[in-house]
Each structure stands twice: as structure tokens, then as C-alpha cells.
Design an enzyme around this catalytic site. Structure first.
Site: not given
Ligand code: 5GP
Length: 187
Positions: A109, A112
Site C-alpha cells: 500500500d 514510508d
């Protein structure tokens, strides 16, 4: 009795400004699907979905790849129930498929800090796939995508915590069709 109305996110004060609309997401996924179709040619990719955040992306992406794909699921946890990483990645659910000799595309997804991806790459590479590529819907502008070996990226976004299209806060907002900034009510 009439059915209960679908949940509306329109009036939810925690749903902030739109980062990506449903249409922008769909269009970019069509492009990624075309890229994968061209790149894999006569190879049959195994799409490995990183649960739970990538479930929506995997579903739409797989249908845009014009090849006989297979799918499997792996689940890791690094955030617990907050919006801050715990710094520790834990395998929650392993794959069912044997990766030996397979052409694996890890479907994420969001990248980060890259902590989750580094952990997953190490774990999957140890299983002897023929190839391993990473396809992420989102990546932070700050992420070292080259260093992490991320080949396919949907969008790069700034630092704010986002929700929707699979991405949650405490298991909410995964079924929101667009991606928005999360407005923390406690701040
Ligand atoms: P990393 O290990 O790269 O720091 O973080 C990756 C994981 O953290 C993602 O797979 C996702 O589950 C979670 N994460 C990172 N940023 C966000 C965000 O903005 N929103 C949501 N909902 N999850 C995020």
C-alpha cells in the site's frame, strides 16, 4: 424494512483534504497494469499482497494485468493500533505458495520508512524466487525507493498520514473510495 444506508465519509471530521480521487487511482492502476503486462510477457507473475492495507490495490491491479497472474497474501504488523510505527515488524500471516523459482511481485500500500519492505524482502528473497519486484501504490517523497529496490510506484506523496482505499486508522476507512489526509481528532 429498507437496508441501512452505506457509510458516508462526507461529514466525517477526521477525513481531511483529498490526496487522490477515485478516478486518479483507477487511471494510475490501469497504467501500472499495462506496465506489468509488458514487463512480464510470457512469465506468470505471482502477486503477493501485503495485508491488510494493500487489499484494494491488489484487487484492482490484478484485474488490469493481462496475464495469467496468481495471487497470495502475507500479513505483517508494524503499527499496532496507532498512527506511529512501533519500529518492529512482525509476521502475522505467511504465504501458502512456495516461492521457489517464481516471479514474485510484492504489492504494497505505502512505503514510508521502508522498514516493512526491508523485512519482507529479506524474508521472501530467502525462499529462492526467480525474481522479486516491488509494486507500491504510494511512497513517501522521503523514501529511498532506489535503495529499497522499488520498481513500480503509483504515486509519491508528502508526509501526512493518509486513509482510504485500503489504508486505515484502527481498522476504519479502508472502504473509502478515495485517499485523504487523516485529521486526528486528538490534536
Ligand atoms: P514503513 O515500514 O515503510 O514505515 O511503513 C509501511 C506501513 O506503514 C504501510 O504498509 C502501512 O501499513 C503503514 N503506513 C505508513 N504510512 C501510512 C499512512 O499514511 N496511512 C496509513 N493508514 N498507514 C500507513
Amino acid at each position: 424494512m429498507s437496508p441501512a444506508p452505506l457509510e458516508s465519509f462526507d461529514d466525517d471530521p477526521c477525513v481531511g483534504s483529498t490526496v487522490l480521487t477515485e478516478e486518479q487511482i483507477a487511471e494510475r492502476i490501469r497504467e501500472l497494469g499495462r506496465e506489468l503486462t509488458e514487463d512480464y510477457g510470457d512469465r506468470r507473475p505471482l502477486l503477493v499482497c501485503v495485508l491488510r492495507g494493500a487489499y484494494a490495490f491488489l484487487t484492482d491491479l490484478a484485474r488490469e494485468v493481462d496475464l495469467p497472474v496468481e495471487i497470495d497474501f502475507i500479513a505483517v504488523s508494524s503499527y499496532g493500533a496507532s498512527t506511529r510505527t512501533s519500529g518492529v515488524v512482525r509476521l502475522v500471516k505467511d504465504l501458502d505458495v512456495d516461492l521457489t523459482g517464481r516471479h514474485v511481485v510484492l504489492v504494497e500500500d505505502i512505503v514510508d520508512t521502508g522498514l516493512t519492505l526491508r523485512y519482507l524482502r529479506r524474508s521472501l528473497e530467502a525462499r529462492g524466487p526467480a525474481s522479486l519486484e516491488v509494486c507500491t501504490l504510494l511512497a513517501r517523497e522521503s523514501a529511498d525507493l532506489e535503495g529499497l529496490g522499488v520498481r513500480y510506484v503509483g504515486f509519491t506523496i508528502p508526509g501526512e498520514f493518509v486513509i482510504g482505499y485500503g489504508l486505515d486508522v484502527d481498522e476504519r476507512y479502508r472502504n473509502m473510495r478515495h485517499i485523504a489526509v487523516y485529521v486526528d481528532p486528538g490534536v
